[in-house]
Design a protein around this motif. Sequence first.
Motif, PDB file in Angstrom:
ATOM      1  N   CYS A1482       0.827  -1.220  -0.026  1.00  0.00           N
ATOM      2  CA  CYS A1482       0.136   0.014  -0.158  1.00  0.00           C
ATOM      3  C   CYS A1482       0.788   1.166  -0.084  1.00  0.00           C
ATOM      4  N   PRO A1483       0.465   2.373  -0.324  1.00  0.00           N
ATOM      5  CA  PRO A1483       1.237   3.654  -0.475  1.00  0.00           C
ATOM      6  C   PRO A1483       1.115   4.198   1.163  1.00  0.00           C
ATOM      7  N   SER A1484       2.072   4.847   1.357  1.00  0.00           N
ATOM      8  CA  SER A1484       2.574   5.359   2.797  1.00  0.00           C
ATOM      9  C   SER A1484       1.221   6.027   3.239  1.00  0.00           C
ATOM     10  N   ARG A1485       0.896   5.845   4.407  1.00  0.00           N
ATOM     11  CA  ARG A1485      -0.336   6.493   5.018  1.00  0.00           C
ATOM     12  C   ARG A1485      -0.197   6.834   6.433  1.00  0.00           C
ATOM     13  N   TRP A1486      -1.068   7.992   6.814  1.00  0.00           N
ATOM     14  CA  TRP A1486      -1.125   8.233   8.395  1.00  0.00           C
ATOM     15  C   TRP A1486      -1.837   7.155   9.118  1.00  0.00           C
ATOM     16  N   MET A1487      -1.369   6.594  10.416  1.00  0.00           N
ATOM     17  CA  MET A1487      -1.961   5.719  11.122  1.00  0.00           C
ATOM     18  C   MET A1487      -2.119   6.341  12.471  1.00  0.00           C
ATOM     19  N   VAL A1488      -3.428   6.373  12.834  1.00  0.00           N
ATOM     20  CA  VAL A1488      -3.893   6.900  14.249  1.00  0.00           C
ATOM     21  C   VAL A1488      -4.308   6.020  15.303  1.00  0.00           C
ATOM     22  N   THR A1489      -4.044   6.459  16.537  1.00  0.00           N
ATOM     23  CA  THR A1489      -4.635   5.270  17.779  1.00  0.00           C
ATOM     24  C   THR A1489      -5.970   6.188  17.928  1.00  0.00           C
ATOM     25  N   SER A1490      -6.832   5.269  18.742  1.00  0.00           N
ATOM     26  CA  SER A1490      -7.967   6.031  19.340  1.00  0.00           C
ATOM     27  C   SER A1490      -7.607   7.076  20.085  1.00  0.00           C
ATOM     28  N   TRP A1491      -8.689   8.084  20.362  1.00  0.00           N
ATOM     29  CA  TRP A1491      -8.578   9.207  21.134  1.00  0.00           C
ATOM     30  C   TRP A1491      -8.599   8.608  22.670  1.00  0.00           C
ATOM     31  N   SER A1492      -7.770   9.407  23.537  1.00  0.00           N
ATOM     32  CA  SER A1492      -7.901   9.097  25.109  1.00  0.00           C
ATOM     33  C   SER A1492      -9.057   9.920  25.574  1.00  0.00           C
ATOM     34  N   SER A1493      -9.356   9.194  26.776  1.00  0.00           N
ATOM     35  CA  SER A1493     -10.303   9.793  27.678  1.00  0.00           C
ATOM     36  C   SER A1493     -10.299  11.306  28.005  1.00  0.00           C
ATOM     37  N   CYS A1494     -11.462  11.814  27.949  1.00  0.00           N
ATOM     38  CA  CYS A1494     -11.463  13.445  28.420  1.00  0.00           C
ATOM     39  C   CYS A1494     -10.883  13.695  29.805  1.00  0.00           C
ATOM     40  N   THR A1495     -10.349  14.848  29.632  1.00  0.00           N
ATOM     41  CA  THR A1495      -9.619  15.147  31.132  1.00  0.00           C
ATOM     42  C   THR A1495     -10.731  15.716  32.110  1.00  0.00           C
ATOM     43  N   ARG A1496     -12.086  16.085  31.325  1.00  0.00           N
ATOM     44  CA  ARG A1496     -12.954  16.597  32.380  1.00  0.00           C
ATOM     45  C   ARG A1496     -14.234  15.926  31.756  1.00  0.00           C
ATOM     46  N   SER A1497     -15.435  15.693  32.795  1.00  0.00           N
ATOM     47  CA  SER A1497     -16.705  15.387  32.246  1.00  0.00           C
ATOM     48  C   SER A1497     -17.333  16.438  31.746  1.00  0.00           C
ATOM     49  N   CYS A1498     -17.346  17.636  32.274  1.00  0.00           N
ATOM     50  CA  CYS A1498     -18.288  18.988  31.663  1.00  0.00           C
ATOM     51  C   CYS A1498     -17.434  19.879  31.954  1.00  0.00           C
ATOM     52  N   GLY A1499     -17.763  21.035  31.145  1.00  0.00           N
ATOM     53  CA  GLY A1499     -17.103  22.316  31.290  1.00  0.00           C
ATOM     54  C   GLY A1499     -15.789  22.563  30.312  1.00  0.00           C
ATOM     55  N   GLY A1500     -15.502  21.455  29.594  1.00  0.00           N
ATOM     56  CA  GLY A1500     -14.271  21.793  28.531  1.00  0.00           C
ATOM     57  C   GLY A1500     -13.257  21.084  29.341  1.00  0.00           C
ATOM     58  N   GLY A1501     -12.464  19.824  28.467  1.00  0.00           N
ATOM     59  CA  GLY A1501     -11.334  19.074  28.776  1.00  0.00           C
ATOM     60  C   GLY A1501     -10.496  18.895  27.582  1.00  0.00           C
ATOM     61  N   VAL A1502      -9.604  17.998  27.399  1.00  0.00           N
ATOM     62  CA  VAL A1502      -8.635  17.963  26.473  1.00  0.00           C
ATOM     63  C   VAL A1502      -8.383  16.458  26.346  1.00  0.00           C
ATOM     64  N   GLN A1503      -8.391  15.748  24.978  1.00  0.00           N
ATOM     65  CA  GLN A1503      -7.883  14.294  24.844  1.00  0.00           C
ATOM     66  C   GLN A1503      -7.054  14.307  23.556  1.00  0.00           C
ATOM     67  N   THR A1504      -6.034  13.340  23.656  1.00  0.00           N
ATOM     68  CA  THR A1504      -4.894  13.092  22.757  1.00  0.00           C
ATOM     69  C   THR A1504      -5.064  11.722  21.953  1.00  0.00           C
ATOM     70  N   ARG A1505      -4.270  11.533  21.038  1.00  0.00           N
ATOM     71  CA  ARG A1505      -3.977  10.334  20.351  1.00  0.00           C
ATOM     72  C   ARG A1505      -2.655  10.363  19.624  1.00  0.00           C
ATOM     73  N   ARG A1506      -2.073   9.157  18.987  1.00  0.00           N
ATOM     74  CA  ARG A1506      -0.764   9.149  18.575  1.00  0.00           C
ATOM     75  C   ARG A1506      -0.873   9.044  17.070  1.00  0.00           C
ATOM     76  N   VAL A1507      -0.094   9.815  16.257  1.00  0.00           N
ATOM     77  CA  VAL A1507      -0.409   9.654  14.729  1.00  0.00           C
ATOM     78  C   VAL A1507       1.238   9.345  14.199  1.00  0.00           C
ATOM     79  N   THR A1508       1.289   8.206  13.329  1.00  0.00           N
ATOM     80  CA  THR A1508       2.446   7.907  12.820  1.00  0.00           C
ATOM     81  C   THR A1508       2.402   7.506  11.493  1.00  0.00           C
ATOM     82  N   CYS A1509       3.478   7.633  10.432  1.00  0.00           N
ATOM     83  CA  CYS A1509       3.450   7.170   9.023  1.00  0.00           C
ATOM     84  C   CYS A1509       3.695   5.897   8.953  1.00  0.00           C
ATOM     85  N   GLN A1510       3.047   5.030   8.154  1.00  0.00           N
ATOM     86  CA  GLN A1510       3.437   3.646   8.144  1.00  0.00           C
ATOM     87  C   GLN A1510       3.105   3.108   6.653  1.00  0.00           C
ATOM     88  N   ARG A1511       3.707   2.026   6.274  1.00  0.00           N
ATOM     89  CA  ARG A1511       3.266   1.575   5.121  1.00  0.00           C
ATOM     90  C   ARG A1511       3.102  -0.138   5.086  1.00  0.00           C
TER      91      ARG A1511
END
Length: 1699
Positions: A1482-1511
């Motif tokens: 396959c041609p090279s493409r971005w691979m991502v993991t699932s989003w992490s849990s939100c840092t807060r249940s309400c009132g605004g939080g942050v969530q992250t994931r890992r992005v890599t380039c793989q073939r």
Amino acid sequence: FVCCSKNSPRASSRTARSEEDRDSLWDAWGSWSECSRTCGGGASYSLRRCLSSKTCEGRNIRYRTCSNVDCPPEAGDFRAQQCSAHNDVKYQGQLYEWLPVSNDPDNPCSLKCQARGMALVVELAPKVLDGTRCYTESLDMCISGLCQIVGCDHQLGSAVKEDNCGVCNGDGSTCRLVRGHYKSQLSASKLNDTVVAIPYGSRQVRLVLKGPDHLYLETRTLQGTKSENSLSTTGSFLVENSSIDFQKFPDKEILRMSGPLTADFTVKIHYAGAADSSVQFIFYQPIIHRWRETDFFPCSASCGGGYQLTSAECFDLRSSRVVADQYCHYYPENIKPKPKLQECNLDPCPASDGYKQIMPYDLYHPLPRWESTPWTACSSSCGGGIQSRSISCVEEDIQGHISPVEEWKCMYTPKMPVVQPCNIFDCPKWLAQEWSPCTVTCGQGLRYRVVLCIDHRGMHTGGCSTKTKPHIKEECIVPTPCYKPKEKLPVEAKVPWYKQAQELEEGTAVSEEPSFIPEAWSTCSVTCGVGSQIRLVKCQVLLSFSQSVADLPIDECEGPKPVSQRACYSGPCSGEAAEHTPEETRLLYGSLQEFDELYDWEYEGFTECSESCGGGRCQMFLCWICFPCASVCLAETNETVILADEFCSKPKPSLVQACNRFDCPPSWYPTEWQECSQTCGGGVQKRDTLCKQRLADGSLLDLPETFCSMPRAVTQQACKNEDCPNEWLLSEWTQCSVSCGEGTQSRYAICRKMLKTGGFVTINSSLCLPLPFPSLIRPCSLGSCARHNRPAHKQSPRIMAVKQVYIQTRKQKKLHFIVGGYAYLLPKTSVILRCPTRRFRKSMITWEKDDRRLVSSAHITIAPYGYMKIHHLKPSDTGTYTCTAGPAREHFIIKLIGSNKKIIAGQPAGIREEEVMRKAGLNNALRAEDKHLNGIFFNGSKAENRGHLANPSRWYDDIVSRLLQLRGWPGENLEFWEAQESMERNASSEENQSREHSLPFTMVTEQKRLDDIIRNLSQQPEELKDIYTEHLVMQLAHEVFKSSLEHQEFVLKASRRKVDSASVEYPFHRHVSGFTSSLRTSSAETFIPTSVDLANGLHRPHQKPAILRKISAAQQLSASEVVTHLGQTVVLASGTLSVLLHCEAVGNPKPTISWAKNGEEVKYNDRLLLQPDDSLQILAPVEADVGFYVCNASNALGSDSVSIAVTLAGKPLIKASRATVINTESPAVSVDIGSMLKTIQKANVSINCQVAGVPEAKVTWFKNKVKLPSTHHLHDGLLLIANVSLSDQGLYSCKAANLHGEVTESSQLLVLEPPRPLPHLEDLTAVLSSAGPSTHSVLTSPSGTKLTVSPGSSALIGCAVDGHPTPNITWLYSGEPLSLQHQLLAAGQILQILNVSDFTDGEFSCLAQNEAGSLTQVTSLALQEYQWSADKLTACSASCGHRGLQLPQLRCLLDGNEVNASYCAETPQPPLQPLACNRRDCPSRWMVTSWSSCTRSCGGGVQTRRVTCQRLTAKGNSVPVPNEACALVSKHPVDTQNCNRQPCVEWAASSWGQCNGPCIGPRLAVQHRQVFCQTKDGTSVSSDQCSSLPRPLSTQNCWTDVCGVHWRVSLWTVCTATCGNYGFQSRRVDCVHIRTNKPVMEHHCSWRPRPANWQRCNITPCENVECRDTTRYCEKVKQLKLCQLTQFKSRCCGTCGKS
């Protein structure tokens, strides 16, 4: 059993325990399981468990039915599905295809299956799946291996059954039993008839036919599709999806259909035998029109309490639509439901006091009721009339206002009658008293009587018509004679009598209508003699309210005014005789005669209504009644007589009035019959039938055909069923008889008659009207034949030709001839050729030689007087000379004789001679006989023979050449020649006066004589032709020379005065004797060797027999004996005692002679003798001996035969044959007349008609009784038909006629055409278009064709052949007759294969045969196979990497086209192997993991994931690569994002409100509070934001004294009626407080049902307490049979009760 985990909540699998379960040790029942089937009726179960350690009574499982809906047709049988599940499981080491075995009586719930095509039956499972039917025709199902009863309501254990109408647990009211009997009635015009029409939805149909006839079906679906089924074989089959069982026996047929039928079926009968047949039938017919209760009509009041009613409407179950009520009235079983009544809108109306009492509306708000207008005045004042009124439905409100409403509101009670009889008592009638004594004691006098008007009570009254009053005076005669002069007038009555009669005379009574009322007459103006009386006539009216009479002006009264003056006679004055002057008589009687007889219209009642519905008319009966005036007529009468309309002065009353004005049920309305297809001879006329409904106003409403349930009226009938009058059938006109100029055309006519059956018969022509001659022969014109621009003549010219042959034997200077013959001349002779004409100017005659125009020259002179001259013949002058006179042409042929007595060849003129002969029509008979005269002369080669045939003039050349070669002609005698020249010189040299018969030494004979010789020679065998040729030429020479000598003697006697007789006679006689002796010698030399040959036959080579033909005529040796040779005709005379028939034959070995007469061997007896020399002798011949006698000579090499005719007194005979000759190969065929000949086309046919008679009989040929032109036959009775075609078919007749009579024989010629293939078949196209697109067709061919068809379809095979007669077609399959189901169409030319699957291999052949031959054409059918195809692949599951797969796509194909997969169910599926695809990196493409849990249940939080380039590689490995490789393809995905940005919210609630909501129970109400959504800081937001949180309650129950209420009812009021159906009673219903007992608002009590405030009561039949008459007309009511009417039944209870 169901296993549950310990932690499973009981509520999920258990229902709440019932009261019964609580008392027992069982737990609650579990939920129902999934149904065992998805359709067709399955089973579901429920379980429960025992809660006790002891045994619980009862079962722990229960069942119910489910999925009670019909399965789709393709689903198949449930038991068959279970058997087929074992197809891939080996049984005893082998795979089988299993089929179900149903209806096992021992164990219906075991799974027994049978191997396809084998007798192997195996129980594959002890129990079938739950829900499987025990038996195929039952709803009972197997559950847990046991057969459980299932009712038609699909409930287990139910015994409910369907009724005869197919309704579950029904009472049979939705259908009716139809039972009947049909008996066939044979007629010539009807081959079939309708037995019974069975409509859609009928059940349990059974028909039994007894007799030779045959049943068949016609169907029509609800969509209008029609079809027919012939019921040709015994069996069960589907027709329009209805199952049919048919049994066919030799004398009986049984047809059963269980139903319900899915189409309209018409059972018909096809008449097949002379005996009558009967059909018994029985079935249940659905009542397709039924009453259906409507919903309640709108409420009569919007508030405050009203009522509403239902009605019933007539519903058509087939079309699912509402129809007119009369459709439902058609079925007596249909009972219209009674309307239902209910209260409605009982809520109080809004009022200022907040409360308004609702009272029962039967007392305070009356129901709508029928309201009637007063009855109209009676149509008759007495004798029974009619009066009417109008009825309407009205409603009265509380204020008493009445208003009209819809009629349905009053339908709960019967509608009152709108018409009733009235004044049914008798009208007043005149009653006459006894007559007084006669006014005289002797002779003629008068007598009187009193006439009174009496009413029905016997009271003296008015009202009788003066026009019907009986007379009060009449003449009387006392038989005692008077002894005094007779009085001229009758003696008038004495004054007292007359006065009494006049006083009692009824006057006109005063009525409420203005009428003329006359007062009493005054006394007579004189005391004796003739005087006058007067009276006053007034116009008066009776004022009913004051019962007083008022005078009106005269013009107010209608009708004729009574007379106010009349004459009177007071007896004779003293001293007068009882006689009167004419003036007195006029005064006395004149005024009386002014009283004309009175006539008036009399009403006698109405006829029956012209229509039973839809608005008809009935007609009034009227009479015209005559009332003679008593004062004028001596003999009176009071009879009613009918007179013409004009006698009545009053206008004629209306004769017609409307009746039966209501809608009719739909019915068939036939249109007018069309004209008959034939004017006679049995035709057909047709008409249409339309479904219409006649409405009450008389108009017609067009409806679809399905609305008319009655049988359709006949749409076709026979007409003009009588024989047609005799008529002529005329053929086509023949061609014009000439090629130019004026000719004729003819045609023949046959008298025939068309029978009423449609066939034709030929009858005697005398039975047809005489045909005018122009109808059979007519002139024709093909343009003028005039040449060289000469004018044509009106009358055709004619050339007087002479048909002779001239032979010049000695040199002559000049010879004269007339056109029309042949001349064989010596060179250097001058020839004068004449052309004598009639109706043509000689100067206009033209001459040609060999078709070239001749003009005068030094050698040839063309004279304007109708002749031409050739000077000194030379070889170039030989040829054909033609004389033309307008359209007429004649020829003369000149040939030269050389010095060696042979004909000089000259220029080749023979061909032109032949053409000239053909053009002129000369010797037609000879030319037609070319083939039969081949090789007459000599034994020349075939080429020579053909030369003779090609050039007819050569025949004459051969005979003349032989004549010239004969010895014994006058030799070179000088004295004779000089004498001849001397005689010529002394003869007149004028050309115009010379004649050919005076020419010396020019031999002359008729052309006919030479033709006879040629015909005679044609009958001789080849061996004797030379002998006979010499003999015939000798005979001809003798005749010619003898004729020439007679001419010479005539010339010599005429010239004796000029020439010395001795110098002429001596050489003449010497030459004669020399020539005749020479002839004798020649003859002897000719015939003697024949006898020598016969004597020395042993030394001769072998030879087949030949009979000698002797040409000499029959010799009469004595008056009583006739001896003759073969080829001649014998004439039997009255004195003939013996006939000897000679027969001589040659041959080696010696031939055997036998005799036959008319084709049969002669039976020898004492009269018919065979002589030793083989001659046949007939002694004492009789009429039975007449006929053709044939001598047959035969030996080992062959045979020969010659006939001789024996006629009676010379009457004609025809040699006839009765054979039938069939020629299918030979190019030429010859038969004798009388034979039947069947031959192929293009053959040459000869029909021989050998005739005999003395004189010779003339032969005439006819075809179909029309005379044939002479071009068709030869002169010797031979008819040649060359190149035969179908147009030559017919009856050919040969008629032989002479002076003694005529005789006719006929031969029938039938032209055969062997069967031949045709390129197409029109009937196949027509049948194919009606069969539909799914039917395939193919034509057979001699080389064979092939048709590929799908299984189960039908096919049409056509056999396109032609031939004459029409070939008979036989169909074969694989060389054997067809046995499986098929149909033959188009007279056998089309074979319809109903199911091609029955014919899997083998070929079809059609054998076409007729007398000319046979033809076989073949075709074969190939079945297309359903097969699986995996040629298509699904899309690849991946575009790259290592997981790409493609699956083959499985499709069912038939002939390359995809069909439903179920068709391939019996075909094994091919193994499917997935295929790898797109296996690449396959041609090279971005691979991502699932989003992490939100840092807060309400009132605004942050969530992250890992992005890599793989073939991803083709092997499935994921290889990391630098981010730059992916950045080139797409943007770097985000790895951080905001989340849960919504504000933090919660539910909040207010405090509870007061307990004052609606009452929901005793002292129980509802209280409310507000529930809202807000943020943590107290800000209100939308409730949607709190939807994920549990919401607090907003209402709850609470206690309050306000709801302590209940309904209080009063006692019922007295019922409004003591009996009957319409009694009501009511009571008061209040909502009151329990503690205070005071009424409160009704809605406080609404939590309990409100008790009824009205009800019906005393619903019992009323019994008549007192039954008596309340009117004095009851006897009349009883007489008029009016007791059935309600209004009379109650008023005349006593009288009507007695009846």
